[in-house]
Write an enzyme that holds these catalytic residues in place. Structure first.
Site, short mmCIF file in Angstrom:
data_model
loop_
_atom_site.label_atom_id
_atom_site.label_comp_id
_atom_site.label_asym_id
_atom_site.label_seq_id
_atom_site.Cartn_x
_atom_site.Cartn_y
_atom_site.Cartn_z
N HIS A 1 27.41 47.11 109.51
CA HIS A 1 26.35 48.14 108.99
C HIS A 1 25.49 47.86 107.94
O HIS A 1 25.11 48.51 107.46
CB HIS A 1 27.75 49.25 108.48
CG HIS A 1 28.66 49.79 109.32
ND1 HIS A 1 29.72 48.99 109.73
CD2 HIS A 1 28.70 50.88 109.76
CE1 HIS A 1 30.61 49.74 110.36
NE2 HIS A 1 29.96 50.87 110.67
N GLU B 1 30.15 54.16 118.66
CA GLU B 1 30.98 53.00 118.29
C GLU B 1 32.17 52.83 119.11
O GLU B 1 32.65 51.81 119.41
CB GLU B 1 31.62 53.07 116.90
CG GLU B 1 30.63 53.18 115.76
CD GLU B 1 31.23 53.30 114.32
OE1 GLU B 1 30.49 52.89 113.54
OE2 GLU B 1 32.32 53.72 114.39
N HIS C 1 37.31 52.71 111.49
CA HIS C 1 37.22 51.61 110.52
C HIS C 1 36.34 52.46 109.40
O HIS C 1 35.51 51.89 108.96
CB HIS C 1 36.38 50.27 111.00
CG HIS C 1 35.03 50.58 111.55
ND1 HIS C 1 34.53 49.73 112.59
CD2 HIS C 1 33.94 51.24 111.28
CE1 HIS C 1 33.43 50.14 113.01
NE2 HIS C 1 33.01 51.30 112.03
N HIS D 1 32.63 61.56 114.98
CA HIS D 1 32.03 61.51 113.48
C HIS D 1 30.76 61.55 113.74
O HIS D 1 29.85 60.91 114.55
CB HIS D 1 32.42 60.71 112.69
CG HIS D 1 32.11 59.33 112.66
ND1 HIS D 1 32.54 58.49 113.74
CD2 HIS D 1 31.37 58.32 111.82
CE1 HIS D 1 31.99 57.33 113.68
NE2 HIS D 1 31.35 57.15 112.46
#
Length: 279
Positions: A60, A241, A13, A194
């Site tokens: 977030h 995540e 996402h 990431h």
């Protein structure tokens, strides 16, 4: 006929996808490979025609922040606003909910020993919206209802990979115990490899991402044993995540059929996609 799960999706996402989408840049050289690479899943969803999408995502900082961040939070409303992440509200219509279905899920999950924060108002941000943009049209309106399902992968302590996998199993029981005939698709979002902070900023691990995609399809129990430290050491801090993909996988049968798989890593994040059906 009771409700049933007709498919599961694991996907990234990345927030810049939303910016590119809003600015009409999905056909530019940087973004066309992603748009074209996800097209088979869009076509599959158009054929499957789900009535509801349960979207497992992390907020977030738009709706929840470090002062109060629930482990699991579920939307139970008939409509959800578009959140402002600091650069204005995106030009998208509100998301349609199904409050009756959401309340059933909440009751079933709580009686199944999952403690939830139930939200009758939620503002949705890129963790939720980017998957919706990639797979569903929104003009003049979204074609299906949604259930936002937030998981804390931000503020430690986090739920374990095993806990998220068990959550998916409980979600399947909840969906299948709902008497109304709904076709449900579940999306587990986030990742893949990431890291956006510290000395390892920009870290990606394409080989590990490929291993994860192989394993979540064929041996999800193996992934459920991963610790947060193992994920972050191999794939970067924010790759944790990926425990949300295990919620999706837990909601599917032990044997699944792959509909589509795609991977693209042009920048700082490994962007993966896996679409599954029960075998």
């Amino acid at each position: 006929m009771p409700s049933r799960i007709v498919g599961g999706l694991g996907l990234s996402h990345v927030p810049s996808v939303g910016v590119a989408y809003d600015r009409g840049k999905m056909q530019t050289p940087a973004w066309k490979p992603l748009w074209d690479g996800t097209a088979p899943t869009r076509q599959w969803l158009a054929r499957v025609k789900p009535d509801v999408a349960i979207v497992v995502y992390n907020d977030h900082g738009a709706d929840f922040f470090f002062d109060k961040y629930p482990t699991f939070a579920v939307g139970a409303a008939d409509s959800y606003a578009i959140g402002d992440e600091g650069f204005g509200i995106r030009p998208l219509p509100p998301l349609k909910g199904d409050a009756e279905f959401s309340w059933h899920l909440c009751e079933s999950l709580i009686y199944d020993e999952f403690d939830l924060t139930v939200c009758q108002e939620m503002a949705l941000e890129h963790g939720f919206l980017v998957p919706m943009n990639l797979f569903f049209p929104h003009e003049p309106d979204w074609p299906l209802a949604v259930v936002p399902f937030e998981v804390n992968v931000i503020q430690h302590p986090l739920p374990t990979a095993r806990r998220c996998f068990k959550l998916g199993q409980a979600l399947r029981r909840a969906v299948e115990s709902y008497p109304r005939d709904l076709r449900v698709v579940i999306l587990g979002t986030g990742g893949m490899s990431h890291q956006l902070n510290g000395r390892r900023f920009g870290h990606m691990n394409r080989d590990w991402d490929a291993w994860f995609l192989d394993t979540i399809e064929a041996e999800p129990e193996r992934l459920a044993d991963l610790t947060h430290d193992e994920i972050m050491r191999n794939a970067g801090a924010e790759a944790v995540e990926l425990i949300m993909w295990l919620t999706m996988r837990g909601a599917m049968t032990s044997r699944v059929k792959q509909v589509h798989r795609f991977y693209y890593a042009p920048m700082t994040t490994g962007m993966g996609l896996l679409a599954l059906e029960d075998a």
